[in-house]
Write a protein that holds these residues in place. Structure first.
Motif, PDB file in Angstrom:
ATOM      1  N   ILE A  22       0.843  -1.198   0.000  1.00  0.00           N
ATOM      2  CA  ILE A  22       0.000   0.000   0.000  1.00  0.00           C
ATOM      3  C   ILE A  22       0.877   1.246   0.000  1.00  0.00           C
ATOM      4  O   ILE A  22       0.671   2.174  -0.780  1.00  0.00           O
ATOM      5  CB  ILE A  22      -0.930   0.016   1.234  1.00  0.00           C
ATOM      6  CG1 ILE A  22      -1.884  -1.167   1.186  1.00  0.00           C
ATOM      7  CG2 ILE A  22      -1.706   1.316   1.313  1.00  0.00           C
ATOM      8  CD1 ILE A  22      -2.718  -1.326   2.446  1.00  0.00           C
TER       9      ILE A  22
ATOM     10  N   VAL B  43       2.556   1.936  -3.377  1.00  0.00           N
ATOM     11  CA  VAL B  43       1.622   2.523  -4.336  1.00  0.00           C
ATOM     12  C   VAL B  43       1.392   3.993  -4.009  1.00  0.00           C
ATOM     13  O   VAL B  43       1.383   4.856  -4.895  1.00  0.00           O
ATOM     14  CB  VAL B  43       0.287   1.743  -4.341  1.00  0.00           C
ATOM     15  CG1 VAL B  43      -0.752   2.457  -5.191  1.00  0.00           C
ATOM     16  CG2 VAL B  43       0.501   0.330  -4.838  1.00  0.00           C
ATOM     17  N   VAL B  44       1.248   4.271  -2.711  1.00  0.00           N
ATOM     18  CA  VAL B  44       0.968   5.652  -2.314  1.00  0.00           C
ATOM     19  C   VAL B  44       2.175   6.550  -2.576  1.00  0.00           C
ATOM     20  O   VAL B  44       2.027   7.688  -3.033  1.00  0.00           O
ATOM     21  CB  VAL B  44       0.527   5.704  -0.831  1.00  0.00           C
ATOM     22  CG1 VAL B  44       0.444   7.140  -0.349  1.00  0.00           C
ATOM     23  CG2 VAL B  44      -0.817   5.025  -0.670  1.00  0.00           C
TER      24      VAL B  44
ATOM     25  N   GLN C 279       4.366   6.149  -4.897  1.00  0.00           N
ATOM     26  CA  GLN C 279       4.358   6.347  -6.356  1.00  0.00           C
ATOM     27  C   GLN C 279       3.349   7.438  -6.735  1.00  0.00           C
ATOM     28  O   GLN C 279       3.653   8.342  -7.518  1.00  0.00           O
ATOM     29  CB  GLN C 279       3.970   5.019  -7.021  1.00  0.00           C
ATOM     30  CG  GLN C 279       4.331   4.926  -8.486  1.00  0.00           C
ATOM     31  CD  GLN C 279       5.779   4.553  -8.679  1.00  0.00           C
ATOM     32  OE1 GLN C 279       6.281   3.653  -8.011  1.00  0.00           O
ATOM     33  NE2 GLN C 279       6.463   5.246  -9.558  1.00  0.00           N
ATOM     34  N   ALA C 280       2.161   7.347  -6.139  1.00  0.00           N
ATOM     35  CA  ALA C 280       1.121   8.330  -6.452  1.00  0.00           C
ATOM     36  C   ALA C 280       1.548   9.727  -6.004  1.00  0.00           C
ATOM     37  O   ALA C 280       1.324  10.713  -6.719  1.00  0.00           O
ATOM     38  CB  ALA C 280      -0.191   7.930  -5.787  1.00  0.00           C
ATOM     39  N   CYS C 281       2.197   9.806  -4.822  1.00  0.00           N
ATOM     40  CA  CYS C 281       2.658  11.109  -4.332  1.00  0.00           C
ATOM     41  C   CYS C 281       3.710  11.692  -5.270  1.00  0.00           C
ATOM     42  O   CYS C 281       3.740  12.901  -5.524  1.00  0.00           O
ATOM     43  CB  CYS C 281       3.254  10.980  -2.932  1.00  0.00           C
ATOM     44  SG  CYS C 281       2.016  10.728  -1.677  1.00  0.00           S
TER      45      CYS C 281
ATOM     46  N   TYR D 216       7.873   7.336   2.384  1.00  0.00           N
ATOM     47  CA  TYR D 216       6.585   8.018   2.387  1.00  0.00           C
ATOM     48  C   TYR D 216       6.718   9.409   2.988  1.00  0.00           C
ATOM     49  O   TYR D 216       6.280  10.402   2.397  1.00  0.00           O
ATOM     50  CB  TYR D 216       5.561   7.182   3.161  1.00  0.00           C
ATOM     51  CG  TYR D 216       4.229   7.875   3.336  1.00  0.00           C
ATOM     52  CD1 TYR D 216       3.324   7.922   2.282  1.00  0.00           C
ATOM     53  CD2 TYR D 216       3.883   8.476   4.535  1.00  0.00           C
ATOM     54  CE1 TYR D 216       2.110   8.559   2.425  1.00  0.00           C
ATOM     55  CE2 TYR D 216       2.667   9.117   4.691  1.00  0.00           C
ATOM     56  CZ  TYR D 216       1.783   9.154   3.633  1.00  0.00           C
ATOM     57  OH  TYR D 216       0.602   9.792   3.784  1.00  0.00           O
TER      58      TYR D 216
ATOM     59  N   GLY E  12      -3.456  11.598  -8.094  1.00  0.00           N
ATOM     60  CA  GLY E  12      -3.848  10.580  -7.121  1.00  0.00           C
ATOM     61  C   GLY E  12      -4.625   9.465  -7.795  1.00  0.00           C
ATOM     62  O   GLY E  12      -4.323   8.280  -7.629  1.00  0.00           O
TER      63      GLY E  12
ATOM     64  N   VAL F  56      -2.595   5.852  -8.632  1.00  0.00           N
ATOM     65  CA  VAL F  56      -3.024   4.612  -7.979  1.00  0.00           C
ATOM     66  C   VAL F  56      -3.581   3.635  -9.015  1.00  0.00           C
ATOM     67  O   VAL F  56      -3.241   2.457  -9.031  1.00  0.00           O
ATOM     68  CB  VAL F  56      -4.083   4.917  -6.890  1.00  0.00           C
ATOM     69  CG1 VAL F  56      -4.685   3.632  -6.361  1.00  0.00           C
ATOM     70  CG2 VAL F  56      -3.450   5.713  -5.762  1.00  0.00           C
TER      71      VAL F  56
ATOM     72  N   GLU G 268      -0.952   1.925 -11.040  1.00  0.00           N
ATOM     73  CA  GLU G 268      -0.260   0.872 -10.299  1.00  0.00           C
ATOM     74  C   GLU G 268      -1.147  -0.374 -10.192  1.00  0.00           C
ATOM     75  O   GLU G 268      -0.685  -1.498 -10.368  1.00  0.00           O
ATOM     76  CB  GLU G 268       0.102   1.410  -8.911  1.00  0.00           C
ATOM     77  CG  GLU G 268       1.198   0.656  -8.211  1.00  0.00           C
ATOM     78  CD  GLU G 268       2.505   0.653  -8.981  1.00  0.00           C
ATOM     79  OE1 GLU G 268       3.167  -0.390  -8.979  1.00  0.00           O
ATOM     80  OE2 GLU G 268       2.861   1.686  -9.588  1.00  0.00           O
ATOM     81  N   LEU G 269      -2.439  -0.168  -9.919  1.00  0.00           N
ATOM     82  CA  LEU G 269      -3.345  -1.310  -9.755  1.00  0.00           C
ATOM     83  C   LEU G 269      -3.570  -2.039 -11.077  1.00  0.00           C
ATOM     84  O   LEU G 269      -3.782  -3.247 -11.106  1.00  0.00           O
ATOM     85  CB  LEU G 269      -4.695  -0.839  -9.195  1.00  0.00           C
ATOM     86  CG  LEU G 269      -4.653  -0.247  -7.786  1.00  0.00           C
ATOM     87  CD1 LEU G 269      -6.051   0.101  -7.315  1.00  0.00           C
ATOM     88  CD2 LEU G 269      -3.994  -1.222  -6.812  1.00  0.00           C
TER      89      LEU G 269
END
Lengths: 297, 328
Positions: free
Chosen positions: B49, B52-53, B55-57, B181, B286, B290, B293-294
């Motif tokens: 998790i 992924v976060v 990466q999104a940031c 993070y 965002g 995400v 990645e999913l």
């Protein structure tokens, strides 16, 4: 000397192919001021259509070529109808982003349907005329029948297109739209029809280029991007919106690329197109043959 | 539109965001406890998790940087990935080959990126619309070709740089996901503050004027050259910071990451959220960060979906999910 001559011929063949693609970019830009990013993908689909006609359906090459042209023409018209027409009066940025989206969709569609792997055009399906032996030239150089055929075909199609634009009624309508779309529609020209025809012609010529690249090199999903960008650079070099310029730009770029790849570094094959494109835009935005305008919004 | 960034709402949001790793690892604990009792919960691990976060940031940071040029000044940038590449390779090469500290390399990467931004900006100051877009595209492709081909510079084929060391703070190696993070969170908040301050200053108003009508802006006494150059430099510096973070986060980088389509992916985020807004860029990045990645296992279909998304947004909601009008 022999190598130099061969590189020049190589460049002319590439140039013919680029010219065929570049007119598609330039004609659309001339009329609706849109960089049709998806045009390179149409070219790639042209190669795949011919490849499938020949392999899966066992058709003759001489049937596959016009069939592929027809399919790409329909595809070009459809793309215009679905994606670009609704945005005709929207900001230009929206249409450009849509075109990029279209290119993304088509390229990945091809990748998912046919796989990322390259395919070689089957030798047994290639007409025997084109697989003939190389013709020797003075100085020890050689040129293959296929290369001669591509050059002749490209020149023939370019002359045909030139006649179409200058001698027929639809050609006249296209020129009118390129000068001023609003004025043309006030004169009773159905501009939407003209735009549709423009997409059809450009896409059909792109399909021919696709089939030729398929015959000479390979067919792969990424080809539309690589060759498309180079052809677009050719259109910019000739002066975007100028059809004769696109032909000239194609040949100049083709020869430059062949010489660059032969004598400088083959890793920078595409970089030559980018450099020429950037230099032209910065120093002579109107291109080799375009009318001089300071900036083009 | 609230001019103040630190309203009670954003502060509460910020605190919640800060506590996020606790939730991620907390869910790990719960899954473990239930598993011991024979109940298997189909929850992803906390590390996943967080990855992924992070990466999104990172994409949020990049989207914010890109947004400055097309969103604030109205010039379509199709080569943003070029600055990401400059930052990535500046950090990657200096850290992996010369062993420089990340804390020196990070500002250096930002300055280096800004230099390239100015370099690219100088000849394109006169250009607008399509021509600007093409030059930016050509520029990033050239950089891509260079890192792919010049082995003497990169030290490996296809721009491959491996074993980039993690940053070291007070003797601790910052290579765990929760550390990454907080690392990206700090960079992101700094970026938001800088971009927000710029947008609501004299500079931001000048940019908006240039976007709406370049000639009118110039006749009002706005120095186009200065303000455009500033936009290019700030945007490029943010991209390069993203690249530097990416280099130490991924440990190994190769040229393939910095292809043209990555620029389009970031543009897609900005367009989805709404060009010209900070909230929009963050929201778009965002969602797509995400989602990207999913949907990774779907390969090419992923890009196909993004392409369709671009077309649909332009057709039905050209101002993005959060349009500028709603914010103003």
């Amino acid at each position: 000397m022999a190598q130099f001559l061969e590189q020049i011929i190589n460049g002319l063949v590439l140039g013919g192919i680029y010219a065929l693609i570049a007119v598609g970019y330039t004609m659309v830009y001339g009329i609706i001021q849109l960089i049709n990013f998806a045009h390179g993908e149409i070219f790639m689909f042209g190669a795949y259509f011919a490849f499938l006609c020949v392999t899966t359906f066992g058709l003759s090459f001489w049937v596959a070529l016009p069939l592929s042209m027809a399919m790409c023409a329909v595809m070009g018209m459809l793309i215009d109808f679905v994606a670009y027409r609704p945005l005709r009066n929207a900001p230009r940025l929206s249409a450009l982003i849509t075109a990029i989206g279209m290119s993304l969709v088509l390229q990945n569609l091809a990748r998912e349907i046919w796989g990322a792997r390259w395919r070689k055009f089957p030798v047994e399906a290639t007409p025997t005329v084109l697989t003939g032996n190389a013709i020797p030239l003075p100085g020890g150089a050689q040129v293959s029948f296929l290369d001669v055929f591509i050059i002749l075909l490209a020149v023939g199609l370019m002359i045909g297109l030139n006649r179409l634009i200058h001698l027929t009624k639809i050609g006249k309508a296209m020129r009118a739209c390129a000068q001023n779309r609003v004025a043309a529609s006030l004169m009773g020209i159905d501009t939407n029809r003209v735009i549709t025809v423009t997409f059809a012609i450009g896409s059909a010529l792109g399909a021919v280029a696709g089939v030729m690249v398929g015959l000479r090199e390979v067919t792969e999903p990424a080809m539309g991007y690589y060759k498309g960008v180079a052809a677009f650079a050719a259109a910019v070099l000739g002066g975007i919106g100028n059809i004769t310029g696109a032909m000239l730009g194609g040949v100049v770029l083709g020869v430059a690329e062949a010489l660059g790849a032969g004598y400088v570094s083959s890793g920078y094959r595409l970089a030559i197109a980018y450099i020429i494109m950037i230099l032209v835009i910065i120093f002579r935005p109107s291109g080799l043959l375009g009318k001089s305008t300071a900036t083009r919004a | 539109m609230p001019r103040k960034l630190f309203t009670s709402k954003t502060v509460i949001l910020f605190v919640a965001v800060c506590l996020f790793p606790l939730i991620a690892y907390g869910s790990d604990r719960i899954v473990d406890l239930l598993y011991e009792r024979g109940i298997a919960l189909p929850l992803p691990s906390g590390d996943y998790i967080l990855r992924v976060v992070v990466q999104a940031c990172l994409y949020m940071l990049l989207a914010l940087g890109l947004n400055i040029v097309p969103g604030f000044t109205g010039l379509l940038d199709l080569g943003y990935v070029g600055f990401y590449l400059v930052g990535g390779y500046t950090a990657g090469l200096l850290m992996a080959r010369l062993g420089w500290s990340y804390w020196i390399v990070l500002p250096l990467a930002a300055v280096h990126g800004a230099l390239w931004g100015l370099l690219r900006g100088a000849p394109t100051l006169r250009l607008t619309g399509d021509y600007f877009a093409i030059v930016t595209f050509g520029f990033s492709e050239l950089l891509f070709r260079i890192v792919k081909n010049e082995q003497w510079l990169i030290g490996g084929p296809n721009g491959f740089v491996n074993d980039i060391p993690p940053p070291i703070l007070f003797g601790y190696q910052l290579n765990k996901y929760w550390q990454q993070y907080y690392h990206i969170l700090i960079l992101l908040v700094l970026t938001i503050v800088v971009v927000h301050r710029l947008q609501h200053s004299r500079v931001g108003r000048a940019w908006a004027a240039i976007r709406e009508d370049e000639r009118a802006a110039e006749s009002m006494g706005i120095n186009l050259r200065e303000y455009k150059s500033l936009a290019f430099a700030v945007s490029a510096a943010i991209g390069a910071v993203g690249g530097a973070f990416f280099a130490q986060f991924q440990v190994n980088i190769s040229a393939g990451v910095f292809e043209f389509w990555e620029s389009i992916f970031i543009l897609c985020m900005v367009v989805l959220g709404g060009m010209g807004t900070i909230k929009g860029s963050i929201l778009g990045a965002g969602i797509l960060g995400v989602l990207g990645e999913l949907l990774r296992e779907f390969g090419g279909w992923r890009y196909l979906i993004f392409g369709i998304l671009l077309i649909l947004i332009m057709r039905f909601r050209p101002a993005g999910l959060l349009s500028k009008k709603e914010q103003d």
